[in-house]
Design an enzyme around this catalytic site. Structure first.
Site, mmCIF file in Angstrom:
data_model
loop_
_atom_site.group_PDB
_atom_site.id
_atom_site.type_symbol
_atom_site.label_atom_id
_atom_site.label_comp_id
_atom_site.label_asym_id
_atom_site.label_seq_id
_atom_site.Cartn_x
_atom_site.Cartn_y
_atom_site.Cartn_z
ATOM 1 N N ALA A 1 -19.945 -31.134 -22.523
ATOM 2 C CA ALA A 1 -20.248 -31.086 -21.038
ATOM 3 C C ALA A 1 -21.879 -31.718 -21.232
ATOM 4 O O ALA A 1 -22.672 -32.218 -20.162
ATOM 5 C CB ALA A 1 -20.331 -29.772 -19.881
ATOM 6 N N ARG B 1 -11.326 -32.684 -31.199
ATOM 7 C CA ARG B 1 -12.790 -32.362 -30.718
ATOM 8 C C ARG B 1 -14.255 -32.532 -31.633
ATOM 9 O O ARG B 1 -14.589 -32.894 -30.912
ATOM 10 C CB ARG B 1 -12.837 -30.692 -31.073
ATOM 11 C CG ARG B 1 -12.084 -29.917 -29.900
ATOM 12 C CD ARG B 1 -11.820 -28.453 -29.864
ATOM 13 N NE ARG B 1 -11.112 -28.195 -29.005
ATOM 14 C CZ ARG B 1 -10.933 -27.720 -27.747
ATOM 15 N NH1 ARG B 1 -12.889 -27.947 -27.372
ATOM 16 N NH2 ARG B 1 -10.414 -27.083 -26.591
ATOM 17 N N TYR C 1 0.719 -32.090 -31.369
ATOM 18 C CA TYR C 1 0.262 -33.637 -31.040
ATOM 19 C C TYR C 1 -0.415 -34.368 -32.739
ATOM 20 O O TYR C 1 -0.754 -33.191 -33.270
ATOM 21 C CB TYR C 1 -0.234 -33.395 -29.907
ATOM 22 C CG TYR C 1 -1.689 -32.894 -29.344
ATOM 23 C CD1 TYR C 1 -2.293 -33.193 -29.895
ATOM 24 C CD2 TYR C 1 -1.677 -32.439 -29.054
ATOM 25 C CE1 TYR C 1 -3.859 -33.073 -29.655
ATOM 26 C CE2 TYR C 1 -2.894 -31.418 -28.068
ATOM 27 C CZ TYR C 1 -3.681 -32.047 -28.817
ATOM 28 O OH TYR C 1 -4.950 -31.143 -28.804
ATOM 29 N N ASP D 1 -17.852 -25.934 -17.976
ATOM 30 C CA ASP D 1 -17.678 -24.629 -18.561
ATOM 31 C C ASP D 1 -18.313 -23.032 -17.726
ATOM 32 O O ASP D 1 -17.795 -22.626 -17.249
ATOM 33 C CB ASP D 1 -16.748 -23.673 -19.458
ATOM 34 C CG ASP D 1 -15.692 -24.400 -20.315
ATOM 35 O OD1 ASP D 1 -14.901 -25.011 -19.672
ATOM 36 O OD2 ASP D 1 -15.219 -24.099 -21.353
#
Ligand SMILES: Cc1cc2nc3c(=O)[nH]c(=O)nc-3n(C[C@H](O)[C@H](O)[C@H](O)COP(=O)(O)OP(=O)(O)OC[C@H]3O[C@@H](n4cnc5c(N)ncnc54)[C@H](O)[C@@H]3O)c2cc1C
Length: 431
Positions: free
Chosen positions: A18, A111, A228, A305
């Site tokens: 973010a 990530r 995945y 968040d």
């Protein structure tokens, strides 16, 4: 216009997805951006991340989608299976019509790769990045935000973006909602009683071939498992999430490895085998918070968040942070950042517009994520009904996706059957 010298100084607190996205968005508009992070180095812990089109569209806007695709994977399908039988319940093809409808691909990416792409973009754009800074408090004095750090330093800026995550320190300042004060809602992280373990392993000739090009979700009573591919299909990402019996007994250190194995004992062999892929040294208790409407205190505004932590069932936490950044960019361009210089009152209007544009949307995602997760973990008759409903859905039926992945102005309806209605109180309890 104010008589004060025009200024566009922004301080971003927190170097997660973010904070980096917010810094990049405001820097792209011409702000002088400093980002401070409490950790000694920038980085991300954890494994894979699903990026739905509502987020990959933002990367596309910033010219970063190609970089994400170079290192990520475009999965072919999103597949749901029953964890007790292995039966396929429903699938969504992710290329073709799906991609055309939403204007960008569904991407799965490590990530650390997405974080690095955003970090490098910030560096290239000229964001000043500072580590080892813990911001404790932000106050607003004469339309300037003053961020006080644990070492006694003070950073002054026109606006502070609080992107300090689920356990945000800065959030306390914005939560002056009467419902918090009269305890109708409690503004602290809410434990879902579920715990996640994650892991990535190389894909080899021995890796079971089923669903290897897809995002597959096995739904079981009080548990689920997601798999995945990552890194161009070289790695397999596995996430196991289960309800912890020791949490229910009130134990502080809940969700140990013994509970992990017990949680999946009735599941099909494909699921049980996948547990071997998990790194069991880190457990991730799953938290969110109740939605709040106000994200602003003076010249402090929250995002990511810190503003709207959500359970991961819709795979949207980071996606919503990217949406935040795009809206922040749009709210400030042409108002704060104009050809004529800076109107200092414009900052207040711009962060107000950003807050108004985002709070209802993210509250809806937070609350829908809770309900969606509950539907995954049911047993008995509810499981039979859930399976019937899932099986009745056809591939290419977009009614459950449009509200989340669609964009205004492209003819895609903003709501859908799964979305918790906008009119419902933001302060509602778990569904
Ligand atoms: C198991 C799991 C799976 C998930 N899967 C997905 C998915 O597939 N797709 C998706 O979109 N989302 C997913 N999410 C959610 C996503 O990971 C988060 O929403 C996202 O990473 C939040 O980013 P953030 O920057 O807001 O917060 P964080 O990543 O928590 O970053 C906050 C930063 O602020 C720093 N900080 C904190 N306090 C201070 C302070 N006082 N001063 C200075 N710095 C400070 C911290 O060190 C940290 O670097 C998942 C989450 C989990 C737990």
């Amino acid at each position: 216009m104010s008589e004060r010298k025009p200024s566009t100084e922004v301080l971003v607190v927190g170097g997660g997805m973010a904070g980096l996205a917010g810094a990049l968005a405001l820097r792209a508009n011409g702000a002088e951006v400093t980002l401070v992070e409490r950790a000694p180095e920038f980085g991300e812990v954890g494994a894979g991340l699903q990026m739905a089109p509502n987020a990959s569209r933002v990367l596309k806007r910033w010219g970063l989608l190609e970089k994400a695709l170079e290192i990520g994977v475009r999965p072919k399908h999103l597949v749901f299976r029953d964890a007790l039988t292995g039966e396929e319940l429903t699938r969504q093809t992710l290329g073709g019509e799906f991609e055309e409808r939403y204007g960008a691909p569904y991407v799965v990416i490590h990530r650390s790769d997405l974080h690095r792409i955003l970090l490098e973009a910030c560096q290239e754009a000229g964001v000043r990045l500072v580590n080892d800074v813990v911001v404790e408090k932000v106050e607003t004095v004469n339309a300037r935000a003053l961020a006080h750090t644990s070492s006694g330093d003070v950073y002054a800026a026109d606006v502070v973006i609080g992107a300090d995550g689920l356990k945000s320190t800065l959030r306390a300042a914005v939560v002056q909602d009467s419902r918090v004060q009269d305890r109708t809602i409690q503004d602290s992280p809410v434990s879902s009683s579920y715990v996640a373990y994650r892991g990535t392993v190389p894909i080899t000739a021995e890796t079971p071939a089923a669903d290897l090009e897809d995002v597959v979700v096995y739904l079981g009573p009080d548990c689920h498992l997601v798999q995945y591919p990552l890194r161009k299909g070289e790695l397999l990402n596995t996430v196991a999430v289960f309800k912890s019996p020791s949490f229910e007994r009130g134990e502080e250190q809940y969700g140990g490895v013994d509970e992990l194995e017990a949680a999946y004992k009735d599941c099909v062999p494909a699921v049980q085998l996948a547990l071997r892929n998990l790194a069991t040294s880190i457990r991730w208790p799953m938290y969110d918070r109740d939605p709040i409407e106000n994200w602003i205190d003076g010249r402090l505004v929250l995002m990511g968040d810190a503003a709207h932590p959500m359970l991961q069932y819709l795979a949207q936490g980071a996606c919503q942070a990217l949406e935040d950044a795009a809206v922040l960019q749009d709210s400030t361009v042409g108002s704060v950042f104009t050809d004529d210089g800076v109107d200092t009152g414009a900052w207040d209007r711009a962060i107000g517009d950003f807050n108004s544009a985002r709070a209802a949307r993210t509250a809806r995602v937070q609350r829908t994520a809770r309900i969606w997760g509950e539907s995954w973990h049911v047993s008995g008759v509810a499981r039979i009904l859930r399976n019937l409903l899932f099986k009745s859905r056809k591939d290419g039926d977009f009614q459950y996706n449009d509200w989340l992945y669609g964009q205004e102005g492209d003819g895609v309806p903003a709501a859908g059957p799964l979305a918790v209605p906008r009119t419902e109180s933001l302060a509602g309890t778990h569904a």
